[in-house]
Design an enzyme around this catalytic site. Structure first.
Site, PDB file in Angstrom:
ATOM      1  N   MET A   1       0.895  -1.257  -0.013  1.00 35.05           N
ATOM      2  CA  MET A   1      -0.218  -0.019  -0.016  1.00 35.05           C
ATOM      3  C   MET A   1       0.960   1.333  -0.001  1.00 35.05           C
ATOM      4  O   MET A   1       0.582   2.451   0.468  1.00 35.05           O
ATOM      5  CB  MET A   1      -1.064   0.073   1.123  1.00 35.05           C
ATOM      6  CG  MET A   1      -1.784  -1.315   1.140  1.00 35.05           C
ATOM      7  SD  MET A   1      -3.424  -0.942   2.202  1.00 35.05           S
ATOM      8  CE  MET A   1      -2.941  -0.593   3.795  1.00 35.05           C
TER       9      MET A   1
ATOM     10  N   LEU B   1       6.698   3.089   1.341  1.00 33.02           N
ATOM     11  CA  LEU B   1       7.589   2.100   1.726  1.00 33.02           C
ATOM     12  C   LEU B   1       8.489   2.334   2.574  1.00 33.02           C
ATOM     13  O   LEU B   1       8.938   3.433   2.855  1.00 33.02           O
ATOM     14  CB  LEU B   1       8.099   1.737   0.151  1.00 33.02           C
ATOM     15  CG  LEU B   1       7.169   1.601  -0.951  1.00 33.02           C
ATOM     16  CD1 LEU B   1       7.940   1.286  -2.030  1.00 33.02           C
ATOM     17  CD2 LEU B   1       6.309   0.290  -0.505  1.00 33.02           C
TER      18      LEU B   1
ATOM     19  N   HIS C   1       9.298  -3.340   3.177  1.00 34.12           N
ATOM     20  CA  HIS C   1       8.845  -3.829   1.881  1.00 34.12           C
ATOM     21  C   HIS C   1       9.958  -4.082   0.993  1.00 34.12           C
ATOM     22  O   HIS C   1       9.842  -5.155   0.152  1.00 34.12           O
ATOM     23  CB  HIS C   1       8.315  -2.550   1.377  1.00 34.12           C
ATOM     24  CG  HIS C   1       6.969  -2.067   2.120  1.00 34.12           C
ATOM     25  ND1 HIS C   1       6.925  -0.884   2.773  1.00 34.12           N
ATOM     26  CD2 HIS C   1       5.647  -2.438   2.149  1.00 34.12           C
ATOM     27  CE1 HIS C   1       5.592  -0.567   3.282  1.00 34.12           C
ATOM     28  NE2 HIS C   1       4.718  -1.862   2.915  1.00 34.12           N
TER      29      HIS C   1
ATOM     30  N   GLU D   1       5.317 -11.694   6.779  1.00 34.76           N
ATOM     31  CA  GLU D   1       4.987 -12.348   8.120  1.00 34.76           C
ATOM     32  C   GLU D   1       4.536 -11.102   9.171  1.00 34.76           C
ATOM     33  O   GLU D   1       3.781 -11.542   9.790  1.00 34.76           O
ATOM     34  CB  GLU D   1       6.151 -13.093   8.632  1.00 34.76           C
ATOM     35  CG  GLU D   1       6.337 -14.412   7.716  1.00 34.76           C
ATOM     36  CD  GLU D   1       7.350 -15.292   8.583  1.00 34.76           C
ATOM     37  OE1 GLU D   1       8.077 -14.812   9.618  1.00 34.76           O
ATOM     38  OE2 GLU D   1       7.312 -16.411   8.212  1.00 34.76           O
TER      39      GLU D   1
ATOM     40  N   ASP E   1       2.195  -9.189   8.713  1.00 28.63           N
ATOM     41  CA  ASP E   1       0.725  -9.351   8.448  1.00 28.63           C
ATOM     42  C   ASP E   1       0.279 -10.968   8.371  1.00 28.63           C
ATOM     43  O   ASP E   1       0.152 -11.471   7.355  1.00 28.63           O
ATOM     44  CB  ASP E   1       0.028  -8.595   7.371  1.00 28.63           C
ATOM     45  CG  ASP E   1       0.415  -7.262   7.544  1.00 28.63           C
ATOM     46  OD1 ASP E   1      -0.362  -6.640   8.004  1.00 28.63           O
ATOM     47  OD2 ASP E   1       1.406  -6.883   6.968  1.00 28.63           O
TER      48      ASP E   1
ATOM     49  N   SER F   1       6.340  -0.111  10.028  1.00 25.60           N
ATOM     50  CA  SER F   1       5.098  -0.300   9.463  1.00 25.60           C
ATOM     51  C   SER F   1       4.781   1.191   8.955  1.00 25.60           C
ATOM     52  O   SER F   1       5.540   2.170   9.549  1.00 25.60           O
ATOM     53  CB  SER F   1       4.010  -0.702  10.554  1.00 25.60           C
ATOM     54  OG  SER F   1       2.913  -0.153  10.024  1.00 25.60           O
TER      55      SER F   1
HETATM   56  P1  AMP Z   1       1.194  -2.824   3.296  1.00 24.56           P
HETATM   57  O1  AMP Z   1       2.006  -1.654   2.689  1.00 24.56           O
HETATM   58  O2  AMP Z   1       1.552  -2.524   4.747  1.00 24.56           O
HETATM   59  O3  AMP Z   1       0.128  -3.410   2.961  1.00 24.56           O
HETATM   60  O4  AMP Z   1       2.454  -4.064   3.364  1.00 24.56           O
HETATM   61  C1  AMP Z   1       2.686  -4.584   2.283  1.00 24.56           C
HETATM   62  C2  AMP Z   1       3.654  -5.949   2.315  1.00 24.56           C
HETATM   63  O5  AMP Z   1       4.627  -5.773   3.144  1.00 24.56           O
HETATM   64  C3  AMP Z   1       2.725  -7.064   3.075  1.00 24.56           C
HETATM   65  O6  AMP Z   1       2.996  -8.132   2.708  1.00 24.56           O
HETATM   66  C4  AMP Z   1       3.214  -7.066   4.743  1.00 24.56           C
HETATM   67  O7  AMP Z   1       3.122  -8.038   5.296  1.00 24.56           O
HETATM   68  C5  AMP Z   1       4.526  -6.676   4.178  1.00 24.56           C
HETATM   69  N1  AMP Z   1       5.379  -5.799   5.389  1.00 24.56           N
HETATM   70  C6  AMP Z   1       4.890  -4.826   5.941  1.00 24.56           C
HETATM   71  N2  AMP Z   1       5.815  -4.394   7.186  1.00 24.56           N
HETATM   72  C7  AMP Z   1       6.637  -5.400   7.114  1.00 24.56           C
HETATM   73  C8  AMP Z   1       7.857  -5.720   7.872  1.00 24.56           C
HETATM   74  N3  AMP Z   1       8.073  -4.804   8.874  1.00 24.56           N
HETATM   75  N4  AMP Z   1       8.713  -6.728   7.690  1.00 24.56           N
HETATM   76  C9  AMP Z   1       8.334  -7.572   6.624  1.00 24.56           C
HETATM   77  N5  AMP Z   1       7.265  -7.414   5.925  1.00 24.56           N
HETATM   78  C10 AMP Z   1       6.556  -6.277   6.062  1.00 24.56           C
END
Ligand code: AMP
Length: 284
Positions: free
Chosen positions: A33, A36, A40, A151, A153, A188
């Site tokens: 989303m 970054l 990511h 992982e 999420d 995050s």
């Molecule tokens: P998001 O942009 O929050 O929807 O996350 C996109 C992808 O990045 C999802 O598969 C999340 O699980 C992964 N992700 C988000 N934060 C982390 C993190 N700290 N470590 C590893 N993967 C992450």
């Protein structure tokens, strides 16, 4: 191919993917989303070990936000994100509009029953249907050989594995480990909402998970350990704890005794910011 192409439509993505497939190249998809961070980028790095061409997607999916949630204030910084993706060697950024993803008349919803009902599903009605619907669309549009999810999420990851298998998506789902800041807080996009003081409170979350993990792996009683760490989160200043639970690492069914690989998962609020985290817990 050098540089990063930004594509806005599923049609243009499909054309690119068809060209790559005709050349016999392996393709990876990394859905996000945006806003970054290193978490990511670690998924992009993992994708590069499994494919020759990397597509990252950025789409802030309205269907996975509840009416009271943070869709409006979710951070959006596409130019900066594109630069980060280019610097790690990503070839395509797929960044569609809401109208492209959900044109007038859009009526389909993907629902993964069972796995979606507890944990975050119990506190965010409709959230995982929104996730499953958009991820199905992204997987179908990209026709990648592999897709990488974090992982971080964990429940989402299990739901996506299930839907990819159930719907014959034909894309292998890979998982990347959680990337944390030096102080232990999982990276995050939502961490940017935290004030300096809230961030200190937030550190109680990884600490509670780690403390509980060690106690459980040392054989302490599950219910007592979970209750102690819920208390620890409250005392540290968490305004609300949605859950802190031990679940089977694949089915996500509740576990009362540690006899098989498990996952400890937690979600709670610091002020108005909802944070989630999780850790593996293994029987001796
Ligand atoms: P998001 O942009 O929050 O929807 O996350 C996109 C992808 O990045 C999802 O598969 C999340 O699980 C992964 N992700 C988000 N934060 C982390 C993190 N700290 N470590 C590893 N993967 C992450």
């Amino acid at each position: 191919m050098t540089g990063l192409s930004i594509l806005r439509t599923a049609e243009s993505l499909s054309q690119q993917v068809n060209r790559w497939r005709a050349e016999g190249l392996r393709i990876a998809l990394v859905p996000t989303m945006g806003a970054l961070h290193e978490g990511h980028l670690s998924l992009v790095q993992l994708a590069k070990n499994h494919a020759n061409r990397i597509i990252a997607s950025i789409f802030v999916n309205p269907k996975q936000f509840g009416p009271q949630e943070d869709l409006g204030r979710y951070p959006r910084q596409e130019a900066q994100d594109a630069e980060m993706l280019r610097s790690v060697g990503c070839e395509v950024l797929f960044a569609p509009t809401v109208e492209e993803m959900y044109p007038e008349g859009f009526s389909t919803s993907v629902s993964v029953t069972g796995l979606s009902s507890g944990l975050c599903g119990a506190h965010r009605p409709g959230h995982f249907d929104g996730v499953a619907t958009v991820v199905t669309k992204l997987l179908n549009a990209a026709r990648a050989h592999v897709a990488v999810f974090g992982e971080k999420d964990y429940q989402q990851l299990q739901i996506i594995r299930r839907l990819a298998q159930d719907l014959n998506i034909g894309t292998e789902i890979l998982a990347g480990p959680i990337v944390r800041d030096a102080d232990g807080l999982a990276l995050s996009s939502r961490n940017s909402y935290l004030s300096a003081q809230e961030r200190q409170i937030a550190l109680a979350l990884p600490k509670a998970l780690q403390t509980a993990k060690e106690a459980l792996e040392a054989g302490q009683e599950v219910m007592r350990v979970l209750e102690e760490q819920r208390q620890a989160l409250s005392s540290a200043g968490f305004t609300m704890i949605d859950y802190l639970e031990l679940r089977d690492s694949v089915t996500l069914e509740p576990i009362k005794q540690l006899a098989r690989p498990a996952r400890l998962l937690a979600a709670g609020f610091v002020g108005s910011t909802r944070l989630i985290d999780n850790v593996a817990v293994l029987p001796s």
